[in-house]
Enzyme design. Structure first.
Site, PDB file in Angstrom:
ATOM      1  N   GLY A  26      48.377  45.388  38.563  1.00  0.00           N
ATOM      2  CA  GLY A  26      47.453  46.452  38.982  1.00  0.00           C
ATOM      3  C   GLY A  26      46.017  46.034  39.166  1.00  0.00           C
ATOM      4  O   GLY A  26      45.107  46.706  38.697  1.00  0.00           O
ATOM      5  N   SER A  64      43.146  44.527  42.186  1.00  0.00           N
ATOM      6  CA  SER A  64      42.948  44.335  43.628  1.00  0.00           C
ATOM      7  C   SER A  64      42.545  42.910  43.991  1.00  0.00           C
ATOM      8  O   SER A  64      42.520  42.566  45.167  1.00  0.00           O
ATOM      9  CB  SER A  64      41.862  45.297  44.113  1.00  0.00           C
ATOM     10  N   GLN A  76      41.135  44.203  32.287  1.00  0.00           N
ATOM     11  CA  GLN A  76      39.833  44.522  32.890  1.00  0.00           C
ATOM     12  C   GLN A  76      39.515  45.991  32.631  1.00  0.00           C
ATOM     13  O   GLN A  76      38.433  46.462  32.941  1.00  0.00           O
ATOM     14  CB  GLN A  76      39.895  44.312  34.401  1.00  0.00           C
ATOM     15  N   TYR A 104      29.662  57.874  32.168  1.00  0.00           N
ATOM     16  CA  TYR A 104      30.527  57.235  31.174  1.00  0.00           C
ATOM     17  C   TYR A 104      30.955  58.200  30.072  1.00  0.00           C
ATOM     18  O   TYR A 104      32.067  58.086  29.551  1.00  0.00           O
ATOM     19  CB  TYR A 104      29.850  55.970  30.593  1.00  0.00           C
ATOM     20  N   ASN A 110      51.765  44.797  41.854  1.00  0.00           N
ATOM     21  CA  ASN A 110      50.674  45.631  42.379  1.00  0.00           C
ATOM     22  C   ASN A 110      51.205  46.559  43.463  1.00  0.00           C
ATOM     23  O   ASN A 110      52.214  46.282  44.107  1.00  0.00           O
ATOM     24  CB  ASN A 110      49.573  44.732  42.967  1.00  0.00           C
ATOM     25  N   CYS A 156      21.901  54.481  17.480  1.00  0.00           N
ATOM     26  CA  CYS A 156      22.674  53.568  16.625  1.00  0.00           C
ATOM     27  C   CYS A 156      22.519  53.898  15.148  1.00  0.00           C
ATOM     28  O   CYS A 156      21.650  54.687  14.757  1.00  0.00           O
ATOM     29  CB  CYS A 156      22.212  52.137  16.876  1.00  0.00           C
ATOM     30  N   HIS A 158      36.020  43.438  30.232  1.00  0.00           N
ATOM     31  CA  HIS A 158      34.936  44.247  30.821  1.00  0.00           C
ATOM     32  C   HIS A 158      34.425  45.334  29.875  1.00  0.00           C
ATOM     33  O   HIS A 158      33.810  46.290  30.319  1.00  0.00           O
ATOM     34  CB  HIS A 158      35.405  44.869  32.145  1.00  0.00           C
TER      35      HIS A 158
HETATM   36  P1  NAD Z   1      40.793  48.007  41.412  1.00  0.00           P
HETATM   37  O1  NAD Z   1      40.486  49.472  41.367  1.00  0.00           O
HETATM   38  O2  NAD Z   1      39.881  47.127  42.173  1.00  0.00           O
HETATM   39  O3  NAD Z   1      42.269  47.777  41.988  1.00  0.00           O
HETATM   40  C1  NAD Z   1      43.376  48.449  41.466  1.00  0.00           C
HETATM   41  C2  NAD Z   1      44.631  47.896  42.136  1.00  0.00           C
HETATM   42  O4  NAD Z   1      45.741  48.540  41.518  1.00  0.00           O
HETATM   43  C3  NAD Z   1      44.722  48.171  43.640  1.00  0.00           C
HETATM   44  O5  NAD Z   1      45.003  46.953  44.326  1.00  0.00           O
HETATM   45  C4  NAD Z   1      45.898  49.155  43.764  1.00  0.00           C
HETATM   46  O6  NAD Z   1      46.700  48.937  44.898  1.00  0.00           O
HETATM   47  C5  NAD Z   1      46.690  48.881  42.512  1.00  0.00           C
HETATM   48  N1  NAD Z   1      47.439  50.045  42.018  1.00  0.00           N
HETATM   49  C6  NAD Z   1      47.116  51.371  42.097  1.00  0.00           C
HETATM   50  N2  NAD Z   1      48.041  52.120  41.490  1.00  0.00           N
HETATM   51  C7  NAD Z   1      48.998  51.253  41.018  1.00  0.00           C
HETATM   52  C8  NAD Z   1      50.201  51.428  40.291  1.00  0.00           C
HETATM   53  N3  NAD Z   1      50.636  52.614  39.920  1.00  0.00           N
HETATM   54  N4  NAD Z   1      50.902  50.305  39.983  1.00  0.00           N
HETATM   55  C9  NAD Z   1      50.489  49.061  40.346  1.00  0.00           C
HETATM   56  N5  NAD Z   1      49.344  48.859  41.040  1.00  0.00           N
HETATM   57  C10 NAD Z   1      48.599  49.938  41.358  1.00  0.00           C
HETATM   58  O7  NAD Z   1      40.927  47.526  39.912  1.00  0.00           O
HETATM   59  P2  NAD Z   1      40.588  46.163  39.202  1.00  0.00           P
HETATM   60  O8  NAD Z   1      41.110  45.015  39.996  1.00  0.00           O
HETATM   61  O9  NAD Z   1      41.005  46.345  37.789  1.00  0.00           O
HETATM   62  O10 NAD Z   1      38.999  46.078  39.247  1.00  0.00           O
HETATM   63  C11 NAD Z   1      38.235  47.235  39.067  1.00  0.00           C
HETATM   64  C12 NAD Z   1      37.178  47.201  37.986  1.00  0.00           C
HETATM   65  O11 NAD Z   1      36.889  48.589  37.683  1.00  0.00           O
HETATM   66  C13 NAD Z   1      37.628  46.623  36.711  1.00  0.00           C
HETATM   67  O12 NAD Z   1      36.668  45.707  36.360  1.00  0.00           O
HETATM   68  C14 NAD Z   1      37.624  47.748  35.675  1.00  0.00           C
HETATM   69  O13 NAD Z   1      36.794  47.396  34.584  1.00  0.00           O
HETATM   70  C15 NAD Z   1      36.995  48.932  36.347  1.00  0.00           C
HETATM   71  N6  NAD Z   1      37.826  50.164  36.255  1.00  0.00           N
HETATM   72  C16 NAD Z   1      38.527  50.418  35.109  1.00  0.00           C
HETATM   73  C17 NAD Z   1      39.353  51.530  35.024  1.00  0.00           C
HETATM   74  C18 NAD Z   1      40.112  51.765  33.721  1.00  0.00           C
HETATM   75  O14 NAD Z   1      39.670  51.343  32.662  1.00  0.00           O
HETATM   76  N7  NAD Z   1      41.304  52.387  33.764  1.00  0.00           N
HETATM   77  C19 NAD Z   1      39.493  52.384  36.120  1.00  0.00           C
HETATM   78  C20 NAD Z   1      38.754  52.108  37.289  1.00  0.00           C
HETATM   79  C21 NAD Z   1      37.930  50.979  37.340  1.00  0.00           C
END
Ligand code: NAD
Length: 237
Positions: free
Chosen positions: A177, A179, A89, A55, A203, A137, A107
């Site tokens: 964006g 899944s 998220q 992280y 998406n 902290c 999240h």
């Molecule tokens: P996911 O990774 O499960 O799915 C991402 C979706 O976005 C996929 O279906 C993909 O096809 C689509 N995608 C990819 N590039 C795209 C684009 N340019 N335009 C539109 N769609 C696009 O993500 P989720 O459903 O958010 O769940 C994942 C979990 O992981 C979340 O809970 C999140 O907290 C965490 N996460 C967060 C980050 C971040 O903060 N940026 C990154 C990775 C994972």
């Protein structure tokens, strides 16, 4: 005429064009790690050092990425329509850096850390907060170790009461964006639909819960959102 209420729920896909990797697009890996190895309370109990380093790398990465057209379009939408609730998220801060306010991070957030003892949250983004050494902290008399302020798998998402209220009273529900695999976020579209909202998905690929949407737009969020937002603005004003 009463203004229509809009809820937008974003997922990792909206930040992909900024260079923040999603995990479903990488065979279930997030930045080369299995999600269960870094994003669960068990992982923190068994190997806090490894989870912390993962992280901290994500937290340092925040300064290397910037909002893209998708984030900027949603800022335009939020600033021109009164009732747009933005739920994400994502744990990055790209919506805020695009100008959005009052973003619900269901999240958690990378910018904040949480005291393991008192559960107080602190924004900790000074260079000294970003090293691989654990952070402590400022709220307890005997400083306690801090954990990432992230909702891990198996933990309850933040602000669910406010989220459900907004989703069940909206007229338009947009997901960008995501899944459709991670619950309860993936189930919010069903709440919106049962409450009579029009449901729209933007998406890259067909998600797991595609059948719950009235409209599906497949493609890059940064390319599709500018036009879609212009359409929604015309319908809202
Ligand atoms: P996911 O990774 O499960 O799915 C991402 C979706 O976005 C996929 O279906 C993909 O096809 C689509 N995608 C990819 N590039 C795209 C684009 N340019 N335009 C539109 N769609 C696009 O993500 P989720 O459903 O958010 O769940 C994942 C979990 O992981 C979340 O809970 C999140 O907290 C965490 N996460 C967060 C980050 C971040 O903060 N940026 C990154 C990775 C994972």
């Amino acid at each position: 005429m009463e203004q229509r209420k809009v809820v937008v729920l974003t997922g990792a896909g909206i930040s992909a064009e900024s260079g923040v990797r999603t995990f479903r697009d990488n065979g279930g890996l997030w930045e080369e790690h299995r999600v269960e190895d870094v994003a669960t309370p068990e992982a923190w109990r068994h190997d806090a050092d490894m989870v912390w380093r993962f992280y901290q790398a994500r937290r340092r990465q925040l300064s290397e990425v910037k909002p893209n057209e998708g984030h900027l379009s949603l800022f335009r939408f939020q600033s021109e329509v009164e009732h747009v609730t933005l739920i994400t998220q994502n744990v990055d801060d790209l919506h805020e850096r695009a100008g959005c306010t009052d973003v619900i991070h269901m999240h958690g957030e990378l910018r904040t850390l949480r005291c393991e003892f008192s559960h107080e949250r602190e924004v900790r983004m000074e260079p000294s907060d970003l090293s691989d050494d654990f952070a402590y902290c400022t709220c307890c008399t005997h400083q306690s170790r801090m954990r990432p302020d992230i909702v891990w798998f198996g933990e309850t998402p933040m602000e669910m009461t406010r989220i459900i209220e907004a989703v069940e009273s909206c007229d338009l529900f947009v997901v960008v964006g995501s899944s459709g695999h991670v619950y309860p976020a993936a189930g919010l579209v069903n709440h919106a639909k049962h409450s009579g909202a029009h449901t729209v998905l933007v998406n890259l690929e067909q998600p797991a819960n595609a059948e719950a949407f009235d409209e599906v737009h497949l493609g890059l969020a940064g390319e599709l959102l500018p036009t879609l937002v212009s359409t929604w603005l015309k319908e809202s004003n």
